[in-house]
Design an enzyme around this catalytic site. Sequence first.
Site, PDB file in Angstrom:
ATOM      1  N   LYS A 122      31.795  32.681  10.910  1.00  0.00           N
ATOM      2  CA  LYS A 122      32.452  31.526  11.527  1.00  0.00           C
ATOM      3  C   LYS A 122      33.937  31.813  11.574  1.00  0.00           C
ATOM      4  O   LYS A 122      34.563  32.068  10.542  1.00  0.00           O
ATOM      5  CB  LYS A 122      32.172  30.266  10.712  1.00  0.00           C
ATOM      6  CG  LYS A 122      32.761  28.996  11.330  1.00  0.00           C
ATOM      7  CD  LYS A 122      32.639  27.799  10.403  1.00  0.00           C
ATOM      8  CE  LYS A 122      31.299  27.134  10.505  1.00  0.00           C
ATOM      9  NZ  LYS A 122      31.273  25.825   9.780  1.00  0.00           N
ATOM     10  N   ASP A 161      28.237  14.167   4.940  1.00  0.00           N
ATOM     11  CA  ASP A 161      27.804  14.363   6.331  1.00  0.00           C
ATOM     12  C   ASP A 161      26.395  14.954   6.388  1.00  0.00           C
ATOM     13  O   ASP A 161      26.133  15.901   7.130  1.00  0.00           O
ATOM     14  CB  ASP A 161      28.794  15.256   7.078  1.00  0.00           C
ATOM     15  CG  ASP A 161      28.690  15.107   8.599  1.00  0.00           C
ATOM     16  OD1 ASP A 161      28.162  14.066   9.066  1.00  0.00           O
ATOM     17  OD2 ASP A 161      29.108  16.024   9.314  1.00  0.00           O
TER      18      ASP A 161
END
Length: 191
Positions: free
Chosen positions: A19, A103
């Site tokens: 990432k 989340d």
Amino acid sequence: VYEALLLGPGGLTRPVALKFLHRGDDALRREARIGGLLRHRHLVDVYEIADDAGQWFCAMELCPGGSLSQHIPLPAKAVVEVGLQVCAALQYAHEELGLVHMDIKPDNLLLSEGMVKVADLGLVRAEGFDRSGWYGGTPGFMAPGQMRGDPVDARSDIYALGVTLVVLATSDLPNVYETLDWSLSSSEEGA
């Protein structure tokens, strides 16, 4: 996020999810650092975070099964198994480290070799963390107190997991917010 090979000592290689972090993206760097500290079979491992000529990147465990959002709806037995595995990861984060994910949702639950891995630790907070305003998270999955900006704790994640399990079983997001009175504060509710 890209699939890559992480080079290790002695020429060893490991497939990873790479990432790239945008310049000034402190939340993603924070996610990578927190992920690097956590070790649990149901949490995505973070192997390395580094800066190469000003380009930050994070090498994480590759989960080739993708996110659970790509497999909805799941059979009832699979939903129960997902719940058990995510509960194990959350118990570790909550009880051992005092962290709240904030989340939990199908997009942040990844599959690797038949196992569920909790990902995306960018919003993690210490339990009871208090600040004014919105905490972040995904509307529809956030606990009512989290939506109001109340201090978060483990219950916020448990609520989000409950909503997630409903979505995994039915493909539908429950509409729990239309019955809430947003004018109440947590102190008025007696909670």
